[in-house]
Design an enzyme around this catalytic site. Structure first.
Site, short mmCIF file in Angstrom:
data_model
loop_
_atom_site.label_atom_id
_atom_site.label_comp_id
_atom_site.label_asym_id
_atom_site.label_seq_id
_atom_site.Cartn_x
_atom_site.Cartn_y
_atom_site.Cartn_z
N ASP A 269 -58.00 41.98 -23.14
CA ASP A 269 -56.79 41.24 -23.44
C ASP A 269 -57.10 39.95 -24.19
O ASP A 269 -56.38 39.54 -25.08
CB ASP A 269 -56.02 40.93 -22.15
CG ASP A 269 -56.91 40.27 -21.10
OD1 ASP A 269 -58.12 40.55 -21.08
OD2 ASP A 269 -56.40 39.48 -20.29
N ARG A 273 -60.78 33.48 -21.20
CA ARG A 273 -60.56 33.09 -19.81
C ARG A 273 -61.22 34.09 -18.84
O ARG A 273 -61.80 35.09 -19.27
CB ARG A 273 -59.07 32.94 -19.51
CG ARG A 273 -58.22 34.19 -19.57
CD ARG A 273 -56.75 33.84 -19.37
NE ARG A 273 -55.88 35.01 -19.38
CZ ARG A 273 -54.73 35.06 -20.02
NH1 ARG A 273 -54.29 34.01 -20.70
NH2 ARG A 273 -53.97 36.14 -19.97
N ASP A 274 -61.12 33.81 -17.55
CA ASP A 274 -61.80 34.63 -16.55
C ASP A 274 -60.99 35.88 -16.24
O ASP A 274 -60.60 36.13 -15.11
CB ASP A 274 -62.08 33.82 -15.28
CG ASP A 274 -60.81 33.21 -14.69
OD1 ASP A 274 -59.80 33.11 -15.41
OD2 ASP A 274 -60.84 32.83 -13.51
N GLU A 275 -60.77 36.70 -17.28
CA GLU A 275 -60.00 37.94 -17.15
C GLU A 275 -60.71 39.01 -17.95
O GLU A 275 -61.53 39.73 -17.43
CB GLU A 275 -58.56 37.71 -17.63
CG GLU A 275 -57.64 38.85 -17.27
CD GLU A 275 -56.18 38.49 -17.56
OE1 GLU A 275 -55.35 39.37 -17.37
OE2 GLU A 275 -55.89 37.35 -17.98
N ASP A 282 -51.92 46.23 -23.60
CA ASP A 282 -52.48 45.62 -24.80
C ASP A 282 -53.16 46.68 -25.67
O ASP A 282 -53.06 46.66 -26.91
CB ASP A 282 -53.51 44.56 -24.43
CG ASP A 282 -52.95 43.48 -23.51
OD1 ASP A 282 -52.39 43.85 -22.46
OD2 ASP A 282 -53.07 42.29 -23.83
N TRP A 335 -47.56 50.42 -19.27
CA TRP A 335 -48.99 50.20 -19.45
C TRP A 335 -49.74 51.53 -19.39
O TRP A 335 -50.59 51.82 -20.24
CB TRP A 335 -49.50 49.23 -18.39
CG TRP A 335 -49.46 47.80 -18.82
CD1 TRP A 335 -50.54 46.95 -18.91
CD2 TRP A 335 -48.33 47.02 -19.24
NE1 TRP A 335 -50.13 45.70 -19.35
CE2 TRP A 335 -48.79 45.72 -19.56
CE3 TRP A 335 -46.97 47.28 -19.37
CZ2 TRP A 335 -47.95 44.71 -20.00
CZ3 TRP A 335 -46.12 46.28 -19.82
CH2 TRP A 335 -46.61 45.02 -20.13
N GLU A 551 -51.03 34.94 -27.25
CA GLU A 551 -50.44 35.71 -26.16
C GLU A 551 -48.93 35.47 -26.08
O GLU A 551 -48.17 36.37 -25.74
CB GLU A 551 -51.10 35.31 -24.85
CG GLU A 551 -50.60 36.03 -23.62
CD GLU A 551 -51.34 35.61 -22.37
OE1 GLU A 551 -51.32 36.36 -21.39
OE2 GLU A 551 -51.95 34.53 -22.38
N HIS A 566 -55.05 36.75 -28.36
CA HIS A 566 -54.58 38.01 -27.79
C HIS A 566 -54.22 38.95 -28.93
O HIS A 566 -53.94 38.49 -30.05
CB HIS A 566 -53.33 37.77 -26.93
CG HIS A 566 -53.58 37.91 -25.46
ND1 HIS A 566 -54.43 37.09 -24.78
CD2 HIS A 566 -53.06 38.77 -24.54
CE1 HIS A 566 -54.44 37.43 -23.49
NE2 HIS A 566 -53.61 38.45 -23.32
#
Length: 705
Positions: A269, A273-275, A282, A335, A551, A566
C-alpha cells in the site's frame, strides 16, 4: 506459506586454493511486532564436476553462528551497524570460529522457487539540494518520493556515530516531518571503524522517502558522497505514454514512481509507514495500470499464490496477503475481488489460461463462501472499507458499504461466469450466470429507487447523489434501460453542477469514473475532471508538488492516514492508455486491438507503445492544422479495429498514402485494410498486422504533401 528460495550461479565467486560459504541474515518482517522468531537459513550448494559427478552441500548442525556488527535491523525501524565489531576474514577460509556457537536446527518450512523478479537497487538518485541545518545536521532532498535508502561515503574517527533519518515530507520549520511514518523509525545508524573511507548503506531495510537528514558528519558533505539507491521488484518496463498536456505527462510519471515504490515482492500500500502490506484493494485497483506499464506476469502470478495460500478452509479470503493479522478475515468483498480480477487480467493481457486453471477451484470456493454468508440475500453485510478515502474523509461518506460489497459480489459472479466459459466449464458457467442474474435482481431491489441508486443522505434536503453509487452499476452495464437516463443524470448532476467537475468518490468510484463518462458519451467532461488542478483531483496533487500519488485527495501532513506515496488512485493510468492514446486490448493476448484517437479539443497529441507477447503495439496521433494523423503498429498475427472520428461532413482519409475515404464515401481499401462501416461520429476499418499511417483531412491534401 511457503518460503521462497533464490538460485545463484556462484562459479565466478570461486577462488583457487580454498573457499568458504558465509551468510549474513537479516530480520525483515521477523520482528517483535509480528511475533516471529529468529531468522532462518537453508542453503544448498550443488557442485557439478566435469566427470559427471555431483556434490551437494547443505547447511546443518555443523554450521556455526555468531553475532556481528549488525546490531539491529527491520524493514520498519532501519538498521544499526557498528563497524568496530567487524571481524577481518570472517567470510574466508581459515578463520578461527572456535568461539562461535553451533547452528540451531529448526523445523523445515515448505519451499518454493522465487519465480518473480528480485527486489534490488535499479538506479541511484543524486540529491537535488543539500542544506545545512541547526546542530550540524545536513538535509538532502532527492527530488523524488521513492523507495530505497541513503548511501554515504565518509571519513571519520573510530566510534563516530552517523545517523540518517528519512521522511517523504518537510515540516513548517524546513526539517523532516516524520509523522506520516507513524511507527516506522526509518532510521539507519552507523558507528565508524575509523582510519579509512567507509561506505555506509544498510543491507536489510528500505524506506519510503524524498528527504534524508544526516547527523554526525565531521566534514562538509560533497554531492558526490551521497546518493539514494532506488529499490523495488525489478519488473521490466513494457509500456509508455506521452501526450501534449504537461499535467498528464507528470501524472503518468507520478503513477510509475508510485507503482514501483510499492512493488516489494508483494504489491504494498505504501513504502514509508509501519504497514506495507499486500492490501488486495490497492492491488486490483492499480493492476491494469501496472500491466500497461510493466511486465507484471510473474509478479502477479506469485501474488495470486499468496492469496491462494491465505484462503481459509471455509473459503474466506483476507484483506491483505500474506495475512499478518488474524483480524483481517473475512475480507471486504471489494478487496477480495483482487483474487478473481488479477487472475482474469493475467489471462486477458498475457493469454495465460494456466493461471485460471490453477486458481479456479479456489475462486469457486470463495464465491461459495459469499453465497453461504449472504444466504442468497442482499445487501451483503461484509463491507468494512467501502469507497475508501473520498474527499474530506477516510471512510465512505455518500456510498453505503453494503452497496459496494454487494456490487463486488455481483461483479465477481460475472467474472467467474467468463472464466468458466474460457475453461470450458459449461455447467459452472450456467450456474454462475443464474446466480449472477438473481444477485443482479436483488441488487436493484435493495438499492435502486426513484432517485437513482442509494446513497447516504446527510439531511432531508440533501439531493446530491453519491457519485460512486451511480458509477458502479453503470460500469457493470446493469442499469435497467428505463432507469439509465435517471442514473446517468444523477451522476452528471453531482459531478458538473454540485462539484464543478471534481470527483466526489473514494478509490472504488475513482477506478471507474472516467471510463463510465467516456463510455456514456461524456469524454470531454472526463478529460476536464482528469486535468482539474483544484481540490479534489489528480491535478491538484501535482499542483501541490506531489511526485507520486497520495492516499488521500487532501494534502495533509499529520500522523493519520495520509501517505504521500500510495497507488490506489493510480487506476486512472489505464484510462490514459486506453482512451487518450486510443489503444486498447480487445481480445485476450492482444489477438484483437482497438485504435481510436479521441476527439478532445484541448489535447493535440498522444502516444502509447507497448511490448506485448505478440510484439510491439503502438499508437501515435496528433493534430496537424485541419488534419488528424494516426500512426499505428500491429504485431503479426493480430487484427485491429481502427476507429477515426468523423470530424467533417466530407473530408478525405489516406492510409499509407492511399485514399480510402473521399467526399464522405469509402473507396478501394489499401492493402491490409477492410472497410467496416461508418456513422455520424466515426469511420471504422479492420486492419491486419503491420504499420499504418492514416491522415484524415478536411480537404484533399495537395500532391507532395
Amino acid at each position: 506459506q511457503a518460503a521462497l528460495y533464490s538460485t545463484y550461479d556462484v562459479c565466478r565467486l570461486l577462488q583457487p586454493g580454498g573457499n568458504a560459504a558465509a551468510v549474513i541474515l537479516g530480520n525483515g518482517r521477523h520482528i517483535k511486532n509480528y511475533g516471529y522468531g529468529r531468522p532462518k537459513l537453508f542453503l544448498q550448494l550443488e557442485v557439478d564436476y566435469r566427470d559427471g559427478n555431483r556434490l551437494c552441500l547443505t547447511s546443518g548442525r555443523d554450521w556455526k553462528t555468531s553475532s556481528g556488527p549488525l546490531l539491529e535491523n527491520s524493514v520498519y525501524g532501519g538498521q544499526t551497524h557498528d563497524a568496530r565489531l567487524e571481524r577481518e576474514g570472517w567470510d574466508r577460509p581459515g578463520f578461527d570460529d572456535r568461539l562461535w556457537r553451533p547452528a540451531v536446527p529448526r523445523e523445515p518450512s515448505p519451499l518454493a522457487s522465487q519465480m518473480m523478479p528480485p527486489v534490488r537497487a535499479v538506479c541511484r538518485l543524486k540529491p537535488r539540494r543539500i542544506q545545512p541545518r541547526e546542530g550540524g545536521a545536513v538535509l538532502c532532498d532527492f527530488g523524488q518520493n521513492h523507495s530505497g535508502w541513503t548511501r554515504l561515503s565518509v571519513r571519520g574517527r573510530r566510534g563516530d556515530r552517523i545517523e540518517i533519518r528519512h521522511a517523504e515530507l518537510l515540516g513548517e520549520d524546513g526539517g523532516l516531518n516524520t509523522a506520516p511514518n507513524q511507527g516506522a523509525e526509518a532510521r539507519d545508524v552507523f558507528i565508524l571503524g575509523g582510519g579509512r573511507r567507509e561506505i555506509l548503506e544498510p543491507r536489510f531495510t528500505y524506506h519510503g522517502f524524498r528527504y534524508a537528514e544526516i547527523r554526525g558528519l565531521r566534514h562538509r558533505l560533497h554531492p558526490d558522497d551521497v546518493s539514494s539507491p532506488v529499490v523495488h521488484s525489478d519488473v521490466r518496463t513494457t509500456g509508455s505514454f506521452h501526450c501534449s498536456h504537461p499535467l498528464l505527462n507528470r501524472l503518468q510519471r507520478n503513477i510509475r514512481w508510485g507503482l514501483l515504490s510499492n512493488l516489494m515482492s508483494i504489491p504494498t500500500d505504501c513504502p514509508q509507514r509501519d504497514e506495507r502490506h499486500g492490501w488486495l484493494g490497492d492491488a486490483h485497483l492499480a493492476a491494469e495500470t501496472a500491466i500497461l506499464n510493466f511486465d507484471m506476469a510473474a509478479f502477479y502470478a506469485k501474488f495470486l499464490d499468496d492469496i491462494r495460500r491465505a484462503q481459509r478452509p471455509d473459503g474466506s479470503l483476507p484483506d491483505f496477503a500474506p495475512p499478518y493479522f488474524k483480524l483481517t478475515y473475512p475480507a471486504d468483498p471489494a478487496w477480495a475481488s483482487a483474487y478473481a480480477q488479477l487472475a482474469w487480467l493475467l489471462y486477458f493481457y498475457y493469454g495465460d489460461t494456466r493461471v485460471l486453471e490453477i486458481h479456479y477451484p479456489f475462486l469457486k470456493k470463495y464465491m461459495d463462501f459469499l453465497d453461504r454468508f449472504s444466504a442468497g440475500r442482499l445487501p451483503l453485510r461484509l463491507g468494512k472499507y467501502g469507497d475508501w478515502c473520498p474527499p474530506g474523509s477516510v471512510g465512505p461518506k455518500k456510498t453505503p458499504v453494503e452497496l459496494t460489497a454487494s456490487w463486488y459480489h455481483l461483479h465477481d459472479l460475472r467474472l467467474l461466469q467468463k472464466i468458466s466459459r474460457v475453461l470450458g466449464r459449461e455447467k459452472d458457467e450456467r450456474r454462475f450466470a443464474l446466480r449472477a442474474e438473481k444477485t443482479e435482481a436483488a441488487f436493484h431491489k435493495a438499492f435502486l429507487g426513484p432517485e437513482g441508486y442509494a446513497w447516504v443522505k446527510f439531511g432531508p434536503a440533501d439531493s446530491v447523489a453519491g457519485q460512486t453509487s451511480q458509477i458502479l452499476p453503470l460500469a457493470l452495464g446493469i442499469v435497467p434501460p428505463r432507469k439509465k437516463s435517471l442514473v446517468l443524470g444523477k451522476l452528471l448532476g453531482s459531478l458538473t453542477f454540485h462539484h464543478d467537475l471534481h470527483p466526489d468518490t473514494g478509490i472504488l468510484g475513482a477506478r471507474y469514473l472516467l471510463e463510465v463518462l467516456t463510455e456514456q458519451g461524456h469524454l470531454r467532461d472526463a478529460f476536464r475532471v482528469a486535468t482539474r488542478e483544484t481540490y479534489p483531483g489528480w491535478g491538484y496533487m501535482i499542483r501541490e508538488g506531489a511526485t507520486t500519488l497520495w492516499e488521500r485527495w487532501e494534502n495533509v501532513a499529520g500522523g493519520g492516514m495520509n501517505s504521500h506515496n500510495h497507488i490506489m488512485l493510480g487506476s486512472i493510468g489505464a484510462w490514459l492508455f486506453k482512451t487518450l492514446a486510443g489503444l486498447k486490448c480487445l481480445a485476450p493476448a492482444w489477438e484483437r486491438i482497438g485504435f481510436s484517437p479521441p476527439d478532445i479539443p484541448d489535447l493535440d497529441s498522444a502516444s502509447a507503445r507497448l511490448e506485448t507477447m505478440r510484439g510491439t503495439v503502438e499508437a501515435r496521433w496528433r493534430r496537424e492544422g485541419s488534419s488528424l494523423r494516426l500512426s499505428i503498429r500491429i504485431p503479426p498475427g493480430a487484427k485491429a479495429e481502427v476507429r477515426l472520428p468523423r470530424l467533417w461532413p466530407g473530408g478525405t482519409l489516406r492510409a499509407n498514402g492511399n485514399i480510402v475515404w473521399l467526399h464522405g464515401r469509402p473507396t478501394q481499401p489499401a492493402p491490409g485494410l477492410q472497410h467496416a462501416g461508418a456513422d455520424k461520429e466515426s469511420i471504422r476499418l479492420l486492419a491486419e498486422g503491420g504499420p499504418y499511417d492514416f491522415l484524415l483531412a478536411k480537404t484533399f491534401p495537395s500532391a507532395g504533401r
